[in-house]
Design a protein around this motif. Structure first.
Motif, PDB file in Angstrom:
ATOM      1  N   MET A 123       0.723  -1.066   0.044  1.00  0.00           N
ATOM      2  CA  MET A 123       0.115  -0.018   0.076  1.00  0.00           C
ATOM      3  C   MET A 123       0.856   1.466  -0.022  1.00  0.00           C
ATOM      4  O   MET A 123       0.404   2.255  -0.470  1.00  0.00           O
ATOM      5  N   SER A 124       1.780   1.021   0.613  1.00  0.00           N
ATOM      6  CA  SER A 124       2.992   2.334   0.658  1.00  0.00           C
ATOM      7  C   SER A 124       3.939   2.191  -0.461  1.00  0.00           C
ATOM      8  O   SER A 124       4.799   3.227  -0.289  1.00  0.00           O
ATOM      9  N   ASP A 125       3.918   1.405  -1.361  1.00  0.00           N
ATOM     10  CA  ASP A 125       5.160   1.201  -2.459  1.00  0.00           C
ATOM     11  C   ASP A 125       5.166   2.670  -3.331  1.00  0.00           C
ATOM     12  O   ASP A 125       6.191   2.987  -3.565  1.00  0.00           O
ATOM     13  N   ASP A 126       4.205   3.340  -3.430  1.00  0.00           N
ATOM     14  CA  ASP A 126       4.174   4.422  -4.319  1.00  0.00           C
ATOM     15  C   ASP A 126       4.264   5.791  -3.441  1.00  0.00           C
ATOM     16  O   ASP A 126       4.414   7.034  -4.159  1.00  0.00           O
ATOM     17  N   LEU A 127       4.538   5.737  -2.238  1.00  0.00           N
ATOM     18  CA  LEU A 127       5.233   7.034  -1.474  1.00  0.00           C
ATOM     19  C   LEU A 127       6.302   7.168  -1.176  1.00  0.00           C
ATOM     20  O   LEU A 127       7.072   6.081  -1.245  1.00  0.00           O
ATOM     21  N   PRO A 128       6.625   8.281  -1.269  1.00  0.00           N
ATOM     22  CA  PRO A 128       8.128   8.840  -0.928  1.00  0.00           C
ATOM     23  C   PRO A 128       8.692   8.142   0.238  1.00  0.00           C
ATOM     24  O   PRO A 128       7.918   7.867   1.179  1.00  0.00           O
ATOM     25  N   GLU A 129       9.900   7.885   0.368  1.00  0.00           N
ATOM     26  CA  GLU A 129      10.364   7.387   1.651  1.00  0.00           C
ATOM     27  C   GLU A 129      10.350   7.945   2.777  1.00  0.00           C
ATOM     28  O   GLU A 129      10.137   7.449   3.866  1.00  0.00           O
ATOM     29  N   VAL A 130      10.172   9.447   2.760  1.00  0.00           N
ATOM     30  CA  VAL A 130      10.049  10.065   3.880  1.00  0.00           C
ATOM     31  C   VAL A 130       8.483   9.937   4.344  1.00  0.00           C
ATOM     32  O   VAL A 130       8.341  10.002   5.854  1.00  0.00           O
ATOM     33  N   LEU A 131       7.671   9.450   3.672  1.00  0.00           N
ATOM     34  CA  LEU A 131       6.221   9.163   4.376  1.00  0.00           C
ATOM     35  C   LEU A 131       6.041   7.559   4.671  1.00  0.00           C
ATOM     36  O   LEU A 131       5.088   7.188   5.036  1.00  0.00           O
ATOM     37  N   ARG A 132       7.184   6.725   4.352  1.00  0.00           N
ATOM     38  CA  ARG A 132       7.119   5.277   4.657  1.00  0.00           C
ATOM     39  C   ARG A 132       7.255   4.964   6.228  1.00  0.00           C
ATOM     40  O   ARG A 132       6.899   3.873   6.739  1.00  0.00           O
ATOM     41  N   ASN A 133       8.122   5.743   6.738  1.00  0.00           N
ATOM     42  CA  ASN A 133       8.582   5.414   8.324  1.00  0.00           C
ATOM     43  C   ASN A 133       8.685   6.597   9.173  1.00  0.00           C
ATOM     44  O   ASN A 133       8.997   7.799   8.344  1.00  0.00           O
ATOM     45  N   VAL A 134       8.537   6.340  10.231  1.00  0.00           N
ATOM     46  CA  VAL A 134       8.629   7.703  11.340  1.00  0.00           C
ATOM     47  C   VAL A 134      10.440   7.408  11.856  1.00  0.00           C
ATOM     48  O   VAL A 134      10.478   6.342  12.141  1.00  0.00           O
ATOM     49  N   ARG A 135      10.948   8.363  11.583  1.00  0.00           N
ATOM     50  CA  ARG A 135      12.248   8.765  12.065  1.00  0.00           C
ATOM     51  C   ARG A 135      12.386   9.577  13.236  1.00  0.00           C
ATOM     52  O   ARG A 135      11.496  10.581  13.198  1.00  0.00           O
ATOM     53  N   THR A 136      13.115   9.360  14.042  1.00  0.00           N
ATOM     54  CA  THR A 136      13.338   9.983  15.597  1.00  0.00           C
ATOM     55  C   THR A 136      14.737  10.176  15.785  1.00  0.00           C
ATOM     56  O   THR A 136      15.317   9.571  15.371  1.00  0.00           O
ATOM     57  N   ARG A 137      14.774  11.008  16.598  1.00  0.00           N
ATOM     58  CA  ARG A 137      16.388  11.129  17.312  1.00  0.00           C
ATOM     59  C   ARG A 137      16.059  11.379  18.864  1.00  0.00           C
ATOM     60  O   ARG A 137      15.291  12.099  19.350  1.00  0.00           O
ATOM     61  N   PRO A 138      16.921  10.958  19.690  1.00  0.00           N
ATOM     62  CA  PRO A 138      16.862  11.024  21.194  1.00  0.00           C
ATOM     63  C   PRO A 138      16.835  12.473  21.673  1.00  0.00           C
ATOM     64  O   PRO A 138      17.560  13.385  21.124  1.00  0.00           O
ATOM     65  N   LEU A 139      15.826  12.850  22.299  1.00  0.00           N
ATOM     66  CA  LEU A 139      15.811  14.506  22.899  1.00  0.00           C
ATOM     67  C   LEU A 139      16.213  14.241  24.258  1.00  0.00           C
ATOM     68  O   LEU A 139      16.988  15.214  24.543  1.00  0.00           O
ATOM     69  N   LEU A 140      15.603  13.516  25.122  1.00  0.00           N
ATOM     70  CA  LEU A 140      15.948  13.587  26.453  1.00  0.00           C
ATOM     71  C   LEU A 140      15.548  12.380  27.329  1.00  0.00           C
ATOM     72  O   LEU A 140      14.745  11.849  26.921  1.00  0.00           O
ATOM     73  N   VAL A 141      16.275  12.070  28.407  1.00  0.00           N
ATOM     74  CA  VAL A 141      15.452  11.280  29.548  1.00  0.00           C
ATOM     75  C   VAL A 141      14.883  12.014  30.588  1.00  0.00           C
ATOM     76  O   VAL A 141      15.776  12.865  31.023  1.00  0.00           O
ATOM     77  N   LEU A 142      13.673  11.509  31.013  1.00  0.00           N
ATOM     78  CA  LEU A 142      12.931  12.451  32.143  1.00  0.00           C
ATOM     79  C   LEU A 142      12.789  11.572  33.062  1.00  0.00           C
ATOM     80  O   LEU A 142      12.160  10.392  32.728  1.00  0.00           O
ATOM     81  N   ARG A 143      13.263  12.123  34.358  1.00  0.00           N
ATOM     82  CA  ARG A 143      12.835  11.027  35.779  1.00  0.00           C
ATOM     83  C   ARG A 143      12.123  12.062  36.499  1.00  0.00           C
ATOM     84  O   ARG A 143      12.459  13.085  36.876  1.00  0.00           O
ATOM     85  N   LEU A 144      11.003  11.517  36.636  1.00  0.00           N
ATOM     86  CA  LEU A 144      10.111  12.300  37.773  1.00  0.00           C
ATOM     87  C   LEU A 144       9.971  11.638  39.091  1.00  0.00           C
ATOM     88  O   LEU A 144      10.069  10.522  39.253  1.00  0.00           O
ATOM     89  N   SER A 145       9.926  12.591  40.113  1.00  0.00           N
ATOM     90  CA  SER A 145       9.703  12.474  41.691  1.00  0.00           C
ATOM     91  C   SER A 145       8.323  12.481  41.926  1.00  0.00           C
ATOM     92  O   SER A 145       7.711  13.664  41.725  1.00  0.00           O
TER      93      SER A 145
END
Length: 160
Positions: free
Chosen positions: A1-23
């Motif tokens: 179903m996604s064969d005709d989509l550009p690569e940028v629309l086929r997957n979600v890319r992420t990069r680490p932002l932060l690690v959050l520790r809550l008390s």
């Protein structure tokens, strides 16, 4: 179903932002409401660290939870972050946690369980007036949560 989509629309890319520790303090139980069982966890501190920002979580945040009839718990959280250089950043996120009843019972009892045994995801947003962190006003993030005895820990990623 996604064969005709550009690569940028086929997957979600992420990069680490932060690690959050809550008390967090012990949950205050409001009780059964029309939406489900309402409870509130007051956040009194914590820390966050990442490549582009780090600092402390200020006292006064809250985690408004609703335990639904299907056993899932929804989160509605607002926090104030203070970076190592004094900038204030508002952070809010909605989330959901669910899993096998025995795992959720262990979490509710304060036990730390393997985060791979249940689903715990969030969708954070940020706002700040600090010009050196202005970029955070314009990102979408996702978080993966883990509950420990003294509060949750989140790995937060910027969606690219």
């Amino acid at each position: 179903m996604s064969d005709d989509l550009p690569e940028v629309l086929r997957n979600v890319r992420t990069r680490p932002l932060l690690v959050l520790r809550l008390s967090a303090r012990k949950l205050e139980i409001i009780g059964p409401t029309p939406a489900g069982i309402r409870r509130v966890g007051v956040i009194f501190g914590g820390s966050f660290a990442g490549e582009r920002l780090s600092g402390e979580v200020l006292d006064g945040g809250a985690d408004w939870q609703t335990v639904r009839t299907d056993g899932a718990t929804t989160l509605d959280v607002r926090l104030m972050l203070k970076t190592h250089d004094g900038a204030l950043i508002g952070m809010s996120y909605r989330g959901i946690r669910h899993g096998p009843p025995d795992i959720i019972a262990r979490i509710e009892a304060g036990e730390t369980v393997d985060p791979a045994t249940h689903y715990f995801r969030t969708a954070p947003f940020f706002e700040t007036a600090a010009t050196n962190y202005d970029w955070i006003n314009r990102i979408v993030a996702i978080g993966i949560g883990h509950r420990q005895a003294d509060g949750p820990v989140y790995s937060v990623f910027e969606v690219l």
